[in-house]
Design an enzyme around this catalytic site. Structure first.
Site, PDB file in Angstrom:
ATOM      1  N   HIS A 285      -8.002   2.323   2.526  1.00 31.33           N
ATOM      2  CA  HIS A 285      -6.633   2.809   2.348  1.00 31.33           C
ATOM      3  C   HIS A 285      -6.310   4.057   3.146  1.00 31.33           C
ATOM      4  CE1 HIS A 285      -5.087   0.188  -0.883  1.00 31.33           C
ATOM      5  NE2 HIS A 285      -6.325   0.147  -1.315  1.00 31.33           N
TER       6      HIS A 285
ATOM      7  N   LYS B 269       6.958  11.090  -3.255  1.00 34.78           N
ATOM      8  CA  LYS B 269       5.606  10.605  -3.020  1.00 34.78           C
ATOM      9  C   LYS B 269       4.647  11.762  -3.270  1.00 34.78           C
ATOM     10  CE  LYS B 269       6.771   9.161   1.072  1.00 34.78           C
ATOM     11  NZ  LYS B 269       6.229   7.827   1.164  1.00 34.78           N
ATOM     12  N   ARG B 270       3.362  11.469  -3.233  1.00 40.53           N
ATOM     13  CA  ARG B 270       2.368  12.523  -3.414  1.00 40.53           C
ATOM     14  C   ARG B 270       2.612  13.640  -2.411  1.00 40.53           C
ATOM     15  NH1 ARG B 270      -2.901  12.513  -1.212  1.00 40.53           N
ATOM     16  NH2 ARG B 270      -2.510  10.383  -0.511  1.00 40.53           N
TER      17      ARG B 270
ATOM     18  N   LYS C   9       2.298  13.779   4.766  1.00 42.64           N
ATOM     19  CA  LYS C   9       3.525  13.086   4.367  1.00 42.64           C
ATOM     20  C   LYS C   9       4.767  13.889   4.738  1.00 42.64           C
ATOM     21  CE  LYS C   9       1.174  10.575   0.663  1.00 42.64           C
ATOM     22  NZ  LYS C   9       1.404   9.177   1.080  1.00 42.64           N
TER      23      LYS C   9
ATOM     24  N   THR D 218       3.910   1.949  -0.014  1.00 37.55           N
ATOM     25  CA  THR D 218       4.612   0.883  -0.742  1.00 37.55           C
ATOM     26  C   THR D 218       5.987   1.364  -1.204  1.00 37.55           C
ATOM     27  OG1 THR D 218       3.461   1.516  -2.788  1.00 37.55           O
ATOM     28  CG2 THR D 218       2.534  -0.316  -1.517  1.00 37.55           C
TER      29      THR D 218
ATOM     30  N   LYS E  53       9.738  -0.626  -1.729  1.00 37.38           N
ATOM     31  CA  LYS E  53      10.547  -0.593  -2.957  1.00 37.38           C
ATOM     32  C   LYS E  53      11.969  -0.121  -2.658  1.00 37.38           C
ATOM     33  CE  LYS E  53       6.286   0.540  -5.342  1.00 37.38           C
ATOM     34  NZ  LYS E  53       5.420   1.657  -5.746  1.00 37.38           N
TER      35      LYS E  53
END
Length: 836
Positions: free
Chosen positions: A383, A574-575, A580, A682, A686
Site C-alpha cells: 500500500h 484524509k489522514r 498529502k 479511495t 467516493k
C-alpha cells in the site's frame, strides 16, 4: 419452491422468499413492519430487560440491533455450512485495520430491511435516525487501509466468496480526536462502553501465542533436524466473530477479531504476599496487546508493543485457519488448493515465517515442501512506497521476541541470496537491495521484502503504484521474480458510499435508469446521456444542495460556524501527512484570503474550505498542520472583510460516520498528494461517485479516475511522478520558486510574522523554514499550477449548469471503482476462487 428459513416469524408463519437463491443462501427475508416491531419489543423485554414505557434511546438501539441480527444468523450458518459441504477454497484476509463503522444501517440496508425498520420504529414512537446516530463508530482502523479492508469484506460476501477476515478486537481502536485551542489531543475511543450487539464471543476458540524463550534442536528418526520453540511468555488469543453481510443478504462471511488475555488472570501467591499490583502485571502486559490501535512507536516499549500486536493476530489467525483446513481436509499439503491468504500491507508479513514454523516444526514437513506451500498460499498487497511505512524491525528485537522466526528468516534469506547469485547480472548492490536484512540502518528485518519473497503474488493498488513498485522499492526483487507483481486498483463498496451515505441520489438514480446499478455499479453509465438534460441536472444539484444543508447544520452544531450551502464546498479530508499536502491547500487559501481583502470589488466565488483528518500521535509536523488550519480559520472566519466569501473549518474526529455526511456534500474533492507517493486513495473514488469534481495530481488512482470520468471533468495539475523524481535529483531550490511567486511569498511572510498566531508569532516559522529550505514534498513547486487550477474551478462554478453536467458525468463514470470489480479481479487473477 420458495426458500423456507429455519426460524419462524413472530406470527408463527415461516418466512419465505421469492428472490433467487444462490449457493443455498437466501437473498432477502420478507418481513413486514408489524413482525419487525414485535421482534424489537421481544428483544427489548427479554434481552435488554426494559419495559418499553421506560426504555431509553440506547435501549431501543440495542434491541433493534439484536432483532436485525437474528435475520443474519440463519444465513451465516448456511454460508458456513455450504463452504464445508462443497469444500470450496476459502480466502483469508489478514489486516491490522478494519474500519467497519456503524453496523445497523449497513446490515439493514443489505438485508433490504431499512424501510421496514423505519416503519416499525415509527409505530413504536422511536426516531430511527436519532437512534441509529447513537451507535458508536467501530474505528478499528487508521484510514484508507482499514476502510478498504471493510469494503473488501463486504464485497466478498456480496460476490459469494467464502472468506474470513482476521484482525484485532481493540478495546479502544483509533484515538478520538479532540481539538483544544486548535491543537489535536488524543482521547481513548471507548466504542465498547455499552457492549457490541453485533459480535459473538467464541471462548472455545482460544490459541496460545508465544513470545521470547529459547529454541531447541534435536535429531528426528529420519535424521532430520527438528526445532522446538519454548516461549518464555504465553498469551491467549480469544476469538470474537462479527458477521459480514453481503448485498441482498446473498452471503454472510465472518470477521474474526482477536482479544488478548493472560494465560493466568493473576499470580495468587504474589497477591497474598501483598504485592497486589505486581500480581496482575502479567495480565496487564498481555491485555495491552489488544488495548489500542497503533500505539505510538516513538519509544522502544511502543515499538515492541507494535511487533507483539502484529505477531499476536497473525499467529492466532494462522493457527485458526490451519486447524480449520486440517479438520476438514486432513492433509496440510493441500493448503494452497483450499486456502488463499491475503496480507493487507506489511503488518501481517510475519505470516511468512510463522506459516513456515507451523509447517516445519508442527507438521514436520521438509524445508522445500514447506516453502512451496507457503509461497503457494500467501499473497501480499503493498500500500505504500514510503520506506517508513514498509516496516523494518530491529534484528535484536526480533531475536529476543521471536527467536525461532528469526532463525527461519535467516534461512529464507540465505536461500534468496544463493538464488540471486546464479543470475548473470547479480552484483553487490542487488544483493544488498533484495536481502531480508538491512545492514545500513542498525540491522533490521525488512518486512516488505519478507512478504514479497514469501508470496505467490504481490499487488499494488493502482496502475501507477504497481509500476513504481517495479522501479523503486522492489526493483531488484521484481527482476528476480518478474511475474510476481500485479496490479489491482482499489475499489469502494457502493452499498455504504452511495446507497447509505446518499439515499436521495440513489433514489434519483433508480427513478432515472432503474435498479440495475444497485447490483452492478458500472451500470451507472446509463446516467451519462442524462447529463445533457437540464431538468435532470437541476434535480441532481437539488440533491447535492440538500446534502450541503445537512453538512452545514453539522458544522454549525459542532463548531458554531455558519456556512452558506450555496457556496462552493471545497473538501480536503484524509489522514494528516506532509505528502498529502494539506499545506499546499492552506497556502493557497491564505493567498485567496489576501486577494479577497486586496480586491474587494472582484466578483469572488464564495467558498468553504473543509478540512478533517487525524495526525499520528508522534507526528509533530502533522499536528502543527492541524493547528495551522485552526489558526487560519480563526482569523478568516472572524474577518468582516471577507463578507462571507471565504470560510475555513476543521471538523474533529474524522471517521466513517462523519465521512458519510461530508462526502455527499462536497463540490470539490482535494486529491493533491505529491505525485508518486499516494499508492491509490479511495476517497477520490467516493467523492466522484457522489458527484464531486476532483482537483488532483497525476498520482495513485487519480490517473484511472481521469481515464474514466474524462479529461474535461477533472482538474489535473502539477508535476508528474517522473518530474517529481527528476526535480529532486537535480537539486530543487524552493527559495527561488517562492521569490518568483508574489502570492506565495506573501503567504510565507504572513506566517513568519505571526499574522495567524498572534499569541505565539514564532509558532509556524518552522513550517515556513522547512518549505523554503527543503520542501521534499514539492509544495512550492506545485503552488502556481495549483492556484491556476483553483481559478479555473472558480470560473466553472459561475456556470452552474455546466458544473452540474460535469458532476453528473463523474457519478455516471465512477462505477468501475466498485470494490466488487476489484474483488472479482483478485478472485480470478490471484486467489483462483469462483464468484457468483
Amino acid at each position: 419452491m420458495p426458500y423456507l428459513m429455519p426460524n419462524a416469524a413472530p406470527t408463527g408463519e415461516p418466512v419465505t422468499l421469492d428472490e433467487p437463491v444462490t449457493d443455498g443462501v437466501a437473498y432477502a427475508t420478507r418481513v413486514d413492519a408489524a413482525q419487525m416491531r414485535a421482534a424489537i419489543f421481544a428483544k427489548l423485554t427479554y434481552a435488554v430487560g426494559k419495559d418499553p414505557a421506560g426504555a431509553k434511546l440506547h435501549d431501543w438501539l440495542r434491541a433493534t440491533s439484536l432483532a436485525v441480527r437474528d435475520h443474519i444468523v440463519d444465513r451465516w450458518i448456511a454460508s458456513v455450512r455450504e463452504a464445508y459441504i462443497t469444500g470450496r477454497k476459502r480466502v483469508y484476509y489478514l489486516s491490522l485495520d478494519f474500519m467497519i463503522g456503524r453496523q445497523l444501517r449497513d446490515v439493514s440496508s443489505n438485508l433490504l430491511l431499512d424501510g421496514v425498520m423505519r416503519e416499525a420504529l415509527i409505530e413504536a414512537g422511536v426516531d430511527y435516525h436519532a437512534m441509529a446516530e447513537l451507535e458508536p463508530d467501530a474505528a478499528l482502523g487508521n484510514g484508507g487501509l482499514g476502510r478498504l479492508a471493510a469494503c473488501y469484506m463486504e464485497s466478498m460476501a456480496t460476490l459469494g466468496i467464502a472468506a474470513h477476515g482476521y484482525g484485532i478486537r481493540y478495546d479502544h481502536g483509533l484515538f478520538r480526536q479532540k481539538i483544544a485551542d486548535g491543537w489535536q489531543t488524543e482521547l481513548p475511543e471507548d466504542w465498547l462502553a455499552f457492549g457490541n450487539p453485533w459480535e459473538f464471543e467464541r471462548r472455545e476458540v482460544a490459541y496460545e501465542i508465544g513470545f521470547g524463550g529459547t529454541v531447541d534442536a534435536s535429531e528426528a528418526w529420519d535424521g532430520a533436524v527438528r526445532h522446538t520453540w519454548r516461549p518464555a511468555e504465553r498469551v491467549l488469543a480469544i476469538a470474537y466473530d462479527t458477521p459480514i453481510v453481503g448485498w441482498r443478504g446473498a452471503r454472510v462471511n465472518t470477521l474474526r477479531l482477536w482479544r488478548a488475555r493472560a494465560a493466568d488472570p493473576m499470580q495468587l501467591e504474589t497477591f497474598n504476599r501483598g504485592d497486589h499490583i505486581g500480581a496482575v502485571a502479567d495480565r496487564t502486559r498481555a491485555e495491552s496487546i489488544s488495548r489500542v490501535l497503533y500505539p505510538s512507536d516513538s519509544t522502544q516499549a511502543g515499538q515492541e508493543l507494535r511487533l507483539r500486536q502484529e505477531f499476536f493476530f497473525t499467529a492466532a489467525s494462522l493457527q485458526d485457519l490451519v486447524r480449520r483446513h486440517v479438520q476438514q481436509f486432513g492433509d496440510i499439503r493441500s493448503l494452497p488448493d483450499k486456502a488463499a491468504i491475503q496480507l493487507n500491507d506489511t503488518h501481517p508479513a510475519i505470516a511468512v515465517a510463522e506459516l513456515m514454523r507451523i509447517l516445519l516444526d508442527v507438521h514436520a514437513l521438509g524445508w522445500e515442501e514447506a516453502w512451496s506451500i507457503t509461497r503457494g498460499t500467501i499473497n501480499y498487497t503493498n500500500h505504500t512506497l514510503l520506506p517508513e511505512a514498509l516496516e523494518m524491525w530491529p534484528v535484536s528485537l526480533m531475536e529476543r521476541l521471536l527467536p525461532r522466526h528469526m532463525q527461519i528468516i535467516y534461512a529464507i534469506n540465505a536461500k534468496l541470496i544463493a538464488e540471486a547469485r546464479k543470475r548473470p547480472d547479480c552484483n553487490d548492490s542487488m544483493l544488498a537491495a533484495i536481502s531480508l536484512i538491512d545492514e545500513w540502518h542498525g540491522r533490521g528485518v525488512r518486512m516488505g521484502n519478507l512478504a514479497f519473497v514469501g508470496s505467490h503474488k504481490v499487488n499494488g493498488v493502482s496502475a501507477l503504484h504497481s509500476g513504481l513498485m517495479k522501479k523503486t522499492v522492489f526493483r531488484d526483487l521484481a527482476a528476480l521474480y518478474p511475474d510476481r507483481i500485479t496490479n489491482k486498483t482499489n475499489g469502494i463498496t457502493p452499498r455504504r458510499w452511495l446507497m447509505q451515505a446518499n439515499p436521495d441520489l440513489t433514489r434519483l438514480v433508480r427513478e432515472t435508469v432503474g435498479d440495475a446499478p444497485l447490483d452492478d455499479l458500472e451500470k451507472l453509465s446509463l446516467l451519462a446521456p442524462h447529463a445533457k438534460d437540464a431538468a435532470f441536472r437541476e434535480r441532481f444539484m437539488r440533491v447535492k444542495h440538500a446534502n450541503k444543508e445537512r453538512l452545514a447544520a453539522l458544522i454549525l452544531d459542532r463548531l458554531g460556524v455558519r456556512v452558506d450551502p450555496t457556496a462552493l464546498f471545497d473538501v480536503h479530508v484524509k489522514r494528516i501527512h506532509e505528502y498529502k499536502r494539506q499545506l499546499l491547500n492552506i497556502l493557497e487559501t491564505i493567498a485567496l484570503y489576501d486577494a479577497i481583502r486586496a480586491q474587494p470589488s472582484v466578483d469572488w466565488v464564495p467558498r468553504v474550505k473543509i478540512f478533517a483528518g487525524k495526525a499520528a500521535p508522534s507526528y509533530t509536523t502533522a499536528k502543527y498542520i492541524i493547528k495551522l488550519v485552526n489558526d487560519l480559520a480563526r482569523v478568516v472566519n472572524s474577518d468582516p472583510a471577507t463578507r462571507g466569501l471565504l470560510k475555513v473549518v476543521f471538523l474533529p474526529n474524522y471517521n466513517v460516520s462523519l465521512a458519510e455526511v461530508i462526502i455527499p456534500a462536497a463540490d470539490l474533492s482535494e486529491q493533491i498528494s505529491t505525485a508518486g507517493m499516494e499508492a491509490s486513495g479511495t476517497g477520490n473514488m467516493k467523492f466522484a461517485l457522489n458527484g464531486a469534481l476532483t482537483i488532483g495530481t497525476l498520482d495513485g488512482a487519480n490517473i484511472e479516475l481521469k481515464e474514466h470520468v474524462g479529461d474535461d471533468n477533472i482538474f489535473i495539475f502539477g508535476l508528474t511522478a517522473e518530474e517529481v523524481e527528476a526535480t529532486r535529483r537535480q537539486g530543487y531550490n524552493p527559495g527561488e520558486t517562492v521569490s518568483r511567486i508574489p502570492a506565495l511569498s506573501a503567504a510565507f511572510e504572513s506566517l513568519y510574522a505571526g499574522v495567524y498566531s498572534p499569541d505565539d508569532p514564532s509558532r509556524h516559522r518552522g513550517t515556513v523554514d522547512a518549505l523554503r529550505n527543503h520542501d521534499y514534498f514539492l509544495v512550492t513547486a506545485d503552488f502556481a499550477a495549483y492556484a491556476e487550477a483553483q481559478r479555473k474551478i472558480a470560473g466553472l462554478w459561475r456556470d452552474p449548469m455546466e458544473w452540474a453536467r460535469k458532476a453528473v458525468l463523474n457519478t455516471a463514470h465512477s462505477g468501475w471503482f466498485s470494490s466488487d470489480r476489484a474483488i472479482r479481479q483478485y478472485s480470478e487473477e490471484i486467489w483462483n476462487v469462483p464468484t457468483r
